[in-house]
Scaffold this motif. Structure first.
Motif, mmCIF file in Angstrom:
data_model
loop_
_atom_site.group_PDB
_atom_site.id
_atom_site.type_symbol
_atom_site.label_atom_id
_atom_site.label_comp_id
_atom_site.label_asym_id
_atom_site.label_seq_id
_atom_site.Cartn_x
_atom_site.Cartn_y
_atom_site.Cartn_z
ATOM 1 N N CYS A 33 12.841 2.212 -1.498
ATOM 2 C CA CYS A 33 13.815 3.246 -1.176
ATOM 3 C C CYS A 33 13.672 4.309 -2.263
ATOM 4 N N THR A 34 13.354 5.531 -1.879
ATOM 5 C CA THR A 34 13.119 6.586 -2.863
ATOM 6 C C THR A 34 14.303 7.547 -2.825
ATOM 7 N N CYS A 35 15.203 7.399 -3.823
ATOM 8 C CA CYS A 35 16.459 8.175 -3.818
ATOM 9 C C CYS A 35 16.288 9.418 -4.689
ATOM 10 N N ILE A 36 16.927 10.493 -4.285
ATOM 11 C CA ILE A 36 16.715 11.770 -4.989
ATOM 12 C C ILE A 36 18.024 12.419 -5.398
ATOM 13 N N ASP A 37 17.939 13.220 -6.460
ATOM 14 C CA ASP A 37 19.021 14.139 -6.794
ATOM 15 C C ASP A 37 18.783 15.379 -5.941
ATOM 16 N N THR A 38 19.705 15.625 -5.019
ATOM 17 C CA THR A 38 19.476 16.685 -4.028
ATOM 18 C C THR A 38 19.334 18.058 -4.679
ATOM 19 N N GLU A 39 20.094 18.303 -5.744
ATOM 20 C CA GLU A 39 20.071 19.640 -6.349
ATOM 21 C C GLU A 39 18.777 19.848 -7.130
ATOM 22 N N LEU A 40 18.326 18.801 -7.830
ATOM 23 C CA LEU A 40 17.062 18.937 -8.558
ATOM 24 C C LEU A 40 15.890 19.040 -7.584
ATOM 25 N N ARG A 90 0.844 -1.210 0.000
ATOM 26 C CA ARG A 90 0.000 0.000 0.000
ATOM 27 C C ARG A 90 0.867 1.242 0.000
ATOM 28 N N GLN A 91 0.566 2.173 -0.878
ATOM 29 C CA GLN A 91 1.242 3.467 -0.778
ATOM 30 C C GLN A 91 0.450 4.294 0.219
ATOM 31 N N VAL A 92 1.060 4.583 1.362
ATOM 32 C CA VAL A 92 0.303 5.185 2.466
ATOM 33 C C VAL A 92 0.558 6.686 2.608
ATOM 34 N N VAL A 93 1.570 7.196 1.911
ATOM 35 C CA VAL A 93 1.743 8.656 1.873
ATOM 36 C C VAL A 93 1.630 9.080 0.416
ATOM 37 N N ARG A 94 0.684 9.960 0.162
ATOM 38 C CA ARG A 94 0.418 10.422 -1.213
ATOM 39 C C ARG A 94 0.387 11.947 -1.203
ATOM 40 N N GLY A 95 -0.579 12.560 -1.842
ATOM 41 C CA GLY A 95 -0.731 14.015 -1.793
ATOM 42 C C GLY A 95 0.499 14.747 -2.327
ATOM 43 N N ILE A 96 0.831 15.869 -1.721
ATOM 44 C CA ILE A 96 1.934 16.713 -2.220
ATOM 45 C C ILE A 96 3.283 15.981 -2.188
ATOM 46 N N PRO A 97 3.606 15.189 -1.147
ATOM 47 C CA PRO A 97 4.894 14.470 -1.169
ATOM 48 C C PRO A 97 5.041 13.603 -2.433
ATOM 49 N N GLN A 98 3.983 12.919 -2.823
ATOM 50 C CA GLN A 98 4.030 12.088 -4.031
ATOM 51 C C GLN A 98 4.174 12.959 -5.288
ATOM 52 N N GLU A 99 3.525 14.128 -5.275
ATOM 53 C CA GLU A 99 3.672 15.044 -6.426
ATOM 54 C C GLU A 99 5.130 15.460 -6.595
ATOM 55 N N ILE A 100 5.810 15.693 -5.492
ATOM 56 C CA ILE A 100 7.227 16.082 -5.569
ATOM 57 C C ILE A 100 8.026 14.972 -6.252
ATOM 58 N N VAL A 101 7.739 13.719 -5.856
ATOM 59 C CA VAL A 101 8.432 12.567 -6.462
ATOM 60 C C VAL A 101 8.163 12.527 -7.969
ATOM 61 N N GLU A 102 6.905 12.726 -8.343
ATOM 62 C CA GLU A 102 6.567 12.665 -9.777
ATOM 63 C C GLU A 102 7.260 13.773 -10.561
ATOM 64 N N ARG A 103 7.315 14.954 -9.970
ATOM 65 C CA ARG A 103 8.014 16.070 -10.648
ATOM 66 C C ARG A 103 9.502 15.756 -10.788
ATOM 67 N N LEU A 104 10.063 15.166 -9.763
ATOM 68 C CA LEU A 104 11.494 14.806 -9.811
ATOM 69 C C LEU A 104 11.754 13.747 -10.871
ATOM 70 N N MET A 105 10.848 12.782 -10.966
ATOM 71 C CA MET A 105 10.996 11.719 -11.968
ATOM 72 C C MET A 105 11.079 12.326 -13.372
#
Ligand SMILES: Cc1cc2nc3c(=O)[nH]c(=O)nc-3n(C[C@H](O)[C@H](O)[C@H](O)COP(=O)(O)OP(=O)(O)OC[C@H]3O[C@@H](n4cnc5c(N)ncnc54)[C@H](O)[C@@H]3O)c2cc1C
Length: 487
Positions: free
Chosen positions: A146-153, A110-125
């Protein structure tokens, strides 16, 4: 530090900043006669908002976007030149948008955190700045993804999302005081190279990690000093595949996650050592508090090699922090040296990025109307006023939410005790250390941000204090914004 000592340090800080401010303070002349300099009172320019969010970090970005999207005239005040906070400076990855389904056979994903946090992930993708919710292949009793990010982006995406939501973003601006009317917060004092100003609002959210706004407002707090502080190196000219092979060759392959890296799916994006026993490297790493877990979203880069140090005193102590900053920078240089010497593929590694200042895991602990307990987390308890649900624990598998389930973050856990119109959000809530090992994680801070920012906007629109807001209205707004609230 008690409240009186804190006020003293506020006076001292105001003196240093004011002396060189763009608007200029008058120097009253001569040597100071005593131990204190009395700063002359002055008139400050005023600006008015509906909601003020202090700190554009992990929780603050989401809080400000959420408040602005509710129609509130929202200001966010950030001392650094960019938003993102510790999510872009301290941690190896965003933990965690999912329940721990992989550790509990038969439990549904289950994806249990959605909303704006998930939008940030989608924008980063979209801009190649995220691994996606990469599944853990090994070590999944710790986390399932594990959701890894480019810190600068991340900083750029967060900035753009704030601007698109219409948030007034004040970066390079220090929040330096509170304007009180009894138990009601009326405004804040901010300092920047444009001078000292007073920003007024109806509702406030403290997302400064240190709890600066709550402390200025006179809220009760303690400073548990129960964690090490840390800075982390991003290392260039290296290869995570070779690093993983090296760990496996030494029977030390621990955590492994596969996701999007340099535009290619199914690549190693997280690799962690377990029980590595290599003369030279193992003791060397221990001596500098170096963690051997890393993530990446780029082929030739290792993100967040952490160097930890436990300070004797709380990280609000400026002079001790100065000494620690130097020691941690020495440790980070040593970390790169160790990788170059012992880890194949890293012979020409260099320090590609560090955090601008040391990162904390806890500063002040702000007293709120409810304090989330360890049984709340482990038993997967739910509340009738929750703003989000969460399922990750940073001490897993030692401590996990029961049966791969979730617990709720209640609204009352965000309401600062004794202050009528102030919310606290992020690492400054939850007194129990082991419960905090869950609530302080990035994705939980982001979800709290959406809850607090939405609530602040609703309060501002209706001239309510935090205690007067009807939960039904908050829940409706959160659900409309895509927040997952099923237990
Ligand atoms: C070393 C380390 C490793 C971690 N690893 C992970 C991990 O792998 N995964 C995970 O999920 N979590 C991890 N965490 C935890 C997580 O990153 C933090 O707890 C979380 O990001 C905190 O979010 P926050 O919103 O409370 O604060 P922050 O993100 O720190 O935001 C606070 C913001 O307020 C600003 N600010 C502070 N004071 C003022 C002021 N007076 N005026 C104006 N602006 C101000 C700061 O500049 C900052 O931008 C780690 C933390 C650390 C320190």
């Amino acid at each position: 530090m008690n409240r009186r000592e804190f006020s003293k340090s506020v006076v001292a800080m105001g003196m240093g900043v004011g002396a060189g401010s763009a608007t200029g303070s008058r120097v009253l002349g001569g040597e100071p006669s005593g131990q204190y300099y009395e700063e002359p009172a002055k008139k400050l320019p005023v600006r008015k908002f509906d909601v003020i969010v202090a700190g554009a970090g992990t929780g603050g970005v989401v809080a400000a976007i959420a408040a602005a999207r509710q129609g509130a005239k929202t200001a966010v005040i950030e001392v650094k030149g960019y938003p993102g906070g510790t999510a872009t400076e301290g941690g190896t990855a965003l933990h965690s948008f999912y329940n721990l389904w992989k550790a509990f056979p038969g439990v549904k994903k289950r994806q249990v955190v959605r909303g704006i946090p998930q939008e940030i992930v989608e924008r980063l993708m979209k801009v190649g700045g995220c691994s996606g919710h990469a599944e853990m292949i090994q070590g999944y009793t710790y986390d399932s993804v594990c959701t890894c990010i480019d810190t600068e982006l991340y900083k750029l995406v967060a900035f753009e999302m704030l601007a698109e939501a219409g948030v007034h973003v004040f970066v390079n601006t220090l929040l330096a005081g509170a304007i009180m009317d009894g138990p009601r917060l009326r405004g804040v004092i901010v300092e920047s190279r444009s001078g000292r100003e007073a920003f007024y609002a109806k509702s406030f959210v403290d997302c400064t990690a240190y709890g600066d706004l709550a402390a200025y407002a006179g809220a009760k707090y303690t400073e548990p000093n129960d964690y090490a502080v840390c800075n982390s190196v991003g290392m260039g000219n290296v290869c995570i595949d070779t690093y993983w092979k090296f760990l496996k060759a030494n029977n030390a392959g621990g955590q492994l996650a596969m996701g999007m890296r340099s535009g290619q799916p199914d690549q190693i994006v997280r690799a962690g050592a377990e029980r590595l026993n290599l003369p030279g490297l193992t003791e060397g790493a221990r001596a500098i508090g170096m963690s051997m877990v890393t993530t990446t979203v780029h082929d030739n880069y290792l993100m967040f090699i952490k160097c930890n140090l436990k300070m004797r005193v709380s990280p609000t102590n400026r002079d001790e922090v100065a000494k620690t900053e130097l020691e941690i920078r020495r440790r980070m240089a040593k970390a790169v040296e160790l990788f170059r010497k012992y880890v194949p593929g890293c012979e020409k590694a260099f320090m590609a990025r560090t955090s601008p200042k040391l990162c904390i895991r806890r500063g002040r602990l702000i007293e709120c109307d409810y304090d989330i307990t360890l049984p709340d987390v482990l038993e997967g308890r739910h509340f009738d006023d929750e703003v989000m649900v969460y399922g990750f624990h940073d001490s897993a598998p030692r401590l996990q939410v029961k049966n791969g389930g979730t617990y709720g973050i209640p609204y009352k856990a965000l309401c600062v005790k004794g202050i009528e119109n102030l919310y606290a959000c992020g690492m400054m809530i939850t007194s129990n250390h082991d419960a905090h090992m869950s609530t302080r994680n990035t994705v939980c801070c982001m979800g709290q941000g959406q809850g607090a920012g939405t609530a602040a906007a609703l309060c501002a629109a209706n001239n309510l204090g935090t205690h007067d807001l009807k939960y039904a209205a908050l829940r409706e707004a959160l659900e409309k914004a895509g927040v997952y609230l099923k237990s």
